[in-house]
Design an enzyme around this catalytic site. Structure first.
Site, short mmCIF file in Angstrom:
data_model
loop_
_atom_site.label_atom_id
_atom_site.label_comp_id
_atom_site.label_asym_id
_atom_site.label_seq_id
_atom_site.Cartn_x
_atom_site.Cartn_y
_atom_site.Cartn_z
N LEU A 132 24.85 53.91 77.25
CA LEU A 132 24.16 54.99 77.97
C LEU A 132 23.48 54.51 79.25
CD1 LEU A 132 22.41 56.80 74.95
CD2 LEU A 132 24.55 57.43 76.09
N CYS A 133 23.20 55.48 80.16
CA CYS A 133 22.40 55.23 81.35
C CYS A 133 20.96 55.03 80.91
CB CYS A 133 22.47 56.41 82.31
SG CYS A 133 24.12 56.78 82.92
N PRO A 134 20.18 54.12 81.50
CA PRO A 134 20.60 53.23 82.58
C PRO A 134 21.01 51.85 82.08
CG PRO A 134 18.22 53.12 82.40
CD PRO A 134 18.73 53.99 81.25
N ILE A 135 21.24 51.71 80.74
CA ILE A 135 21.60 50.39 80.20
C ILE A 135 22.93 49.92 80.81
CG2 ILE A 135 22.00 49.05 78.08
CD1 ILE A 135 19.21 50.30 78.24
N ASN A 136 23.86 50.87 81.03
CA ASN A 136 25.15 50.49 81.60
C ASN A 136 24.98 49.87 82.99
OD1 ASN A 136 24.44 52.92 82.74
ND2 ASN A 136 26.12 54.08 81.82
#
Lengths: 300, 80
Positions: free
Chosen positions: B16-20
């Site tokens: 998921l954003c913002p982990i990506n």
């Protein structure tokens, strides 16, 4: 509000309190006997850590040691004894902390962080908001209005500070333009556009439907090759919004205004409100009564 | 598979954003200037946000390829 208790105060005040200053607001009676709240003027919700220290000290010295953040980005110092009110106010002002508004007047302007901080920001909402606050807050044209008058500046079309719920509200906007030679046909703009305004054509180039575009600029910021560029930027203006008992959203008055044009719109809206508004009604009610088209004739 | 030779690859489908974006950023930090990183992303928010954030950090997005499964393959050139 303390202004309603003027007589009581004049008869019972233990020390001189500046009654003229009370008319600009910011001193609010609490439910508890003899306790007051001081509302501070913190335009666009921005404050330095040093100022916060000073406010903290006043709260510990004269108040209950508690602060409240208002929904309009203000800070209220709670639990100040009536006898200490003037001293607390003097000490705040000596520290460069200004006392804020309540009552029927132009209120402290709110704003989101805007461009420079927020990745979505399209306009310098903090700078525009501060400039509008300096220009109109406490000035003659913003005093003695039929009712309160709230203004906010949002940096983009997400409208976090809710421009449509303010008497006059603005949001940043940008019109995109495609430089075809820079487009590699990847289609990111098509999937990014939440409005369905962009569709890739048979040649692999994005085609924009101007009727669906809301000028959010998502195509520009997401474009890997910077093929979408800014054609023009500005502020969209809404008027007549309010919350409270009978909420209504403001209507779109103008688009792509400069900061100077936004200021002129407020100046003319205040003049219209002052001359046409009935006591106790918000700008939106005045506009409904007189007609949106007539309002636009007055302010554009 | 690609007209751009890639030096490294990271599969961020399901992230998921913002982990990506953070994982992309950390991977780029390990790489040399001018290297090419291949990133696999989900459609929707990730493909709208990650190229923008990568661009904001000063890197170059060389290519965005839509895969047959609806997801995306991104080729990023590390810059600076």
């Amino acid at each position: 509000m303390i202004a309603d208790k003027g007589e009581y105060m004049e008869n019972s005040m233990p020390k001189a309190i500046d009654l003229a200053a009370l008319k600009t607001g910011g001193l609010i009676k609490q439910k508890e006997k003899d306790l007051f709240v001081i509302r501070l003027r913190t335009p666009v919700g921005k404050i330095s850590a040093d100022e916060l220290d000073k406010i903290s000290n006043i709260s510990k010295k004269h108040g209950s040691g508690m602060l409240h953040f208002t929904v309009r980005q203000g800070i209220e110092i709670q639990g100040i004894k009536f006898d200490d009110l003037q001293t607390a106010k003097d000490e705040l002002e000596a520290d460069g902390i200004r006392v804020g508004a309540c009552g029927p007047r132009f209120r402290v302007v709110t704003a989101c962080p805007g461009e420079g901080i927020c990745p979505n920001g399209l306009s310098p909402s903090q700078e525009v908001g501060l400039s509008l606050d300096e220009e109109f807050y406490g000035e003659e044209e913003g005093l003695d209005l039929p009712h309160k008058f709230k203004v906010t500046v949002a940096g983009c079309t997400s409208c976090c500070p809710k421009p449509q719920e303010n008497d006059v509200g603005f949001h940043g906007q940008v019109e995109p333009e495609l430089v075809e030679d820079d487009c590699n046909g990847c289609g990111v703009c098509e999937v990014t556009c939440k409005e369905g305004s962009i569709v890739m054509d048979d040649n692999g180039l994005p085609i924009k439907d101007d009727d669906k575009c809301i000028y959010c600029g998502d195509c520009i910021s997401s474009c890997p090759t910077d093929a979408w560029v800014k054609k023009r930027t500005g502020l969209a203006a809404y008027a007549g919004g309010r919350w409270g008992r009978h909420p209504e959203l403001g209507k779109l008055v103008a688009e792509f205004l400069t900061a100077e044009e936004a200021s002129a719109l407020i100046r003319k809206s205040l003049a219209f409100y002052k001359s046409s508004g009935k006591r106790g009604e918000r700008l939106g009610v005045t506009i409904n009564r007189i007609g949106f088209d007539k309002f636009k004739e007055h302010v554009l | 598979m690609s007209e751009f030779p890639v030096d490294d690859s990271i599969d961020l489908r399901g992230v998921l954003c913002p982990i990506n974006f953070v994982k992309t950023k950390l991977k780029l930090e390990e790489m040399d200037d001018g290297d090419h990183l291949e990133v696999f992303l989900d459609e929707g928010e990730p493909i709208s946000n990650v190229p923008r954030s990568v661009k904001d950090e000063g890197h170059q997005v060389l290519k965005v390829i839509k895969e047959t499964d609806g997801n995306y393959r991104l080729i990023i050139k590390k810059s600076g």
